[in-house]
Design a protein around this motif. Structure first.
Motif, PDB file in Angstrom:
ATOM      1  N   TYR A  10      70.749  41.385  20.770  1.00 36.46           N
ATOM      2  CA  TYR A  10      69.937  40.478  21.578  1.00 36.46           C
ATOM      3  C   TYR A  10      70.752  40.038  22.788  1.00 36.46           C
ATOM      4  O   TYR A  10      71.969  39.854  22.693  1.00 36.46           O
ATOM      5  CB  TYR A  10      69.516  39.239  20.773  1.00 36.46           C
ATOM      6  N   LEU A  39      56.506  45.067  25.048  1.00 35.20           N
ATOM      7  CA  LEU A  39      55.790  44.435  23.948  1.00 35.20           C
ATOM      8  C   LEU A  39      54.412  45.067  23.763  1.00 35.20           C
ATOM      9  O   LEU A  39      53.655  45.213  24.726  1.00 35.20           O
ATOM     10  CB  LEU A  39      55.652  42.935  24.226  1.00 35.20           C
ATOM     11  N   SER A  87      62.369  42.281  30.802  1.00 40.41           N
ATOM     12  CA  SER A  87      62.379  41.799  29.423  1.00 40.41           C
ATOM     13  C   SER A  87      61.647  42.800  28.543  1.00 40.41           C
ATOM     14  O   SER A  87      60.468  43.098  28.764  1.00 40.41           O
ATOM     15  CB  SER A  87      61.689  40.437  29.326  1.00 40.41           C
ATOM     16  N   VAL A  89      62.570  45.753  24.872  1.00 40.04           N
ATOM     17  CA  VAL A  89      63.551  46.298  23.942  1.00 40.04           C
ATOM     18  C   VAL A  89      64.029  47.644  24.481  1.00 40.04           C
ATOM     19  O   VAL A  89      63.222  48.492  24.870  1.00 40.04           O
ATOM     20  CB  VAL A  89      62.954  46.485  22.529  1.00 40.04           C
ATOM     21  N   THR A 108      68.170  46.943  21.633  1.00 39.36           N
ATOM     22  CA  THR A 108      68.653  45.688  22.212  1.00 39.36           C
ATOM     23  C   THR A 108      67.454  44.978  22.815  1.00 39.36           C
ATOM     24  O   THR A 108      66.775  45.538  23.685  1.00 39.36           O
ATOM     25  CB  THR A 108      69.705  45.936  23.311  1.00 39.36           C
ATOM     26  N   ARG A 109      67.205  43.766  22.344  1.00 34.32           N
ATOM     27  CA  ARG A 109      66.089  42.985  22.889  1.00 34.32           C
ATOM     28  C   ARG A 109      66.611  42.142  24.039  1.00 34.32           C
ATOM     29  O   ARG A 109      67.444  41.263  23.839  1.00 34.32           O
ATOM     30  CB  ARG A 109      65.470  42.100  21.822  1.00 34.32           C
ATOM     31  N   THR A 111      65.934  39.482  27.076  1.00 32.58           N
ATOM     32  CA  THR A 111      65.063  38.438  27.620  1.00 32.58           C
ATOM     33  C   THR A 111      65.652  37.978  28.941  1.00 32.58           C
ATOM     34  O   THR A 111      66.817  37.560  28.991  1.00 32.58           O
ATOM     35  CB  THR A 111      64.939  37.244  26.672  1.00 32.58           C
TER      36      THR A 111
ATOM     37  N   GLY B  40      61.504  43.588  14.547  1.00 32.93           N
ATOM     38  CA  GLY B  40      62.891  43.442  14.975  1.00 32.93           C
ATOM     39  C   GLY B  40      63.766  44.650  14.721  1.00 32.93           C
ATOM     40  O   GLY B  40      64.995  44.577  14.899  1.00 32.93           O
TER      41      GLY B  40
END
Lengths: 113, 112
Positions: A10, A39, A87, A89, A108-109, A111, B40
């Motif tokens: 993250y 998303l 933003s 993944v 890896t997310r 933001t 996730g």
């Protein structure tokens, strides 16, 4: 056998800041891919490496994105400067020589605030 | 580019069979894949089928391919709550190099 490793898992940054993601593919896999997953969407290819050569980077926004795989193993994907729309993944995948399957890391997310 | 379409949502009861459908447009597709993504997590390869096959079975998973209609399905027998996840269909066309072209994913919810 270890899978594809990515770090960090993250990352939170402010817009206009740089950011880098790291990927270590499965041992012996000479092909490495970076995908972007927004998303609610499926992954989309950003760049593909055969060993250290980028053989398909047609979808990589080269004004702010760059990638390298200097020794044909690990790879780094960089964004500079980051924008709010980045933003997402970021997924790394690898496949063996002549292989028909791609194996993905955890991603890896990112933001961007 | 070529399209891969999936229904967005499927709900089944535990113990029932689930069938997730996918259509694609690239007639040059050589391999078709099913991946599973839990919250996730990255994508887990479940199974894949070569375009000259029409069926592949692997334990609880059955893949059916209708190449003429460009339709792919994944059947999960005896669906469990642990099967709840997003399932992605992907194709690799001979014209796209080795890049996978993904659908948007089908969210499978398994209820007790």
């Amino acid at each position: 056998e270890a899978g594809v490793v990515q770090s960090p898992r993250y990352k939170i940054i402010e817009k206009k800041q740089p950011v880098a993601f790291w990927c270590n593919p499965i041992s012996g896999h000479n092909t490495l891919y970076w995908y972007l997953q927004n998303l609610g969407q499926g992954p989309e290819l950003l760049i593909r490496y055969e060993n250290e050569e980028a053989v398909d980077d047609s979808q990589l926004p080269k004004d702010r994105f760059s990638a390298e795989r200097l020794k044909g193993v690990d790879s780094t994907l960089k964004i500079q400067p980051a924008e709010l729309g980045d933003s997402a993944v970021y997924l790394c995948a690898s496949s063996s020589p002549g292989g028909n399957t791609q194996y993905f890391g955890p991603g890896t997310r990112l933001t961007v605030l | 580019g070529e399209d891969v379409e999936q229904s967005l949502f499927l709900s089944v009861r535990e113990g029932d069979s689930s069938v997730i459908n996918c259509t694609y447009t690239d007639s040059s597709s050589t391999y078709l894949y099913w991946y599973k993504q839990e919250p996730g997590a990255g994508l887990q390869l479940l199974t894949y089928i070569f375009s000259n096959m029409d069926m592949k079975q692997d334990q609880r998973l059955t893949v059916l391919l209708n190449k003429k209609d460009k339709h792919l399905s994944l059947r999960i027998a005896d669906t469990q709550t642990g099967d709840s996840a997003i399932y992605f269909c992907a194709e690799r066309g001979s014209n796209s190099g080795y890049a996978l072209n993904f659908g948007k994913g089908t969210s499978l919810l398994v209820t007790p």
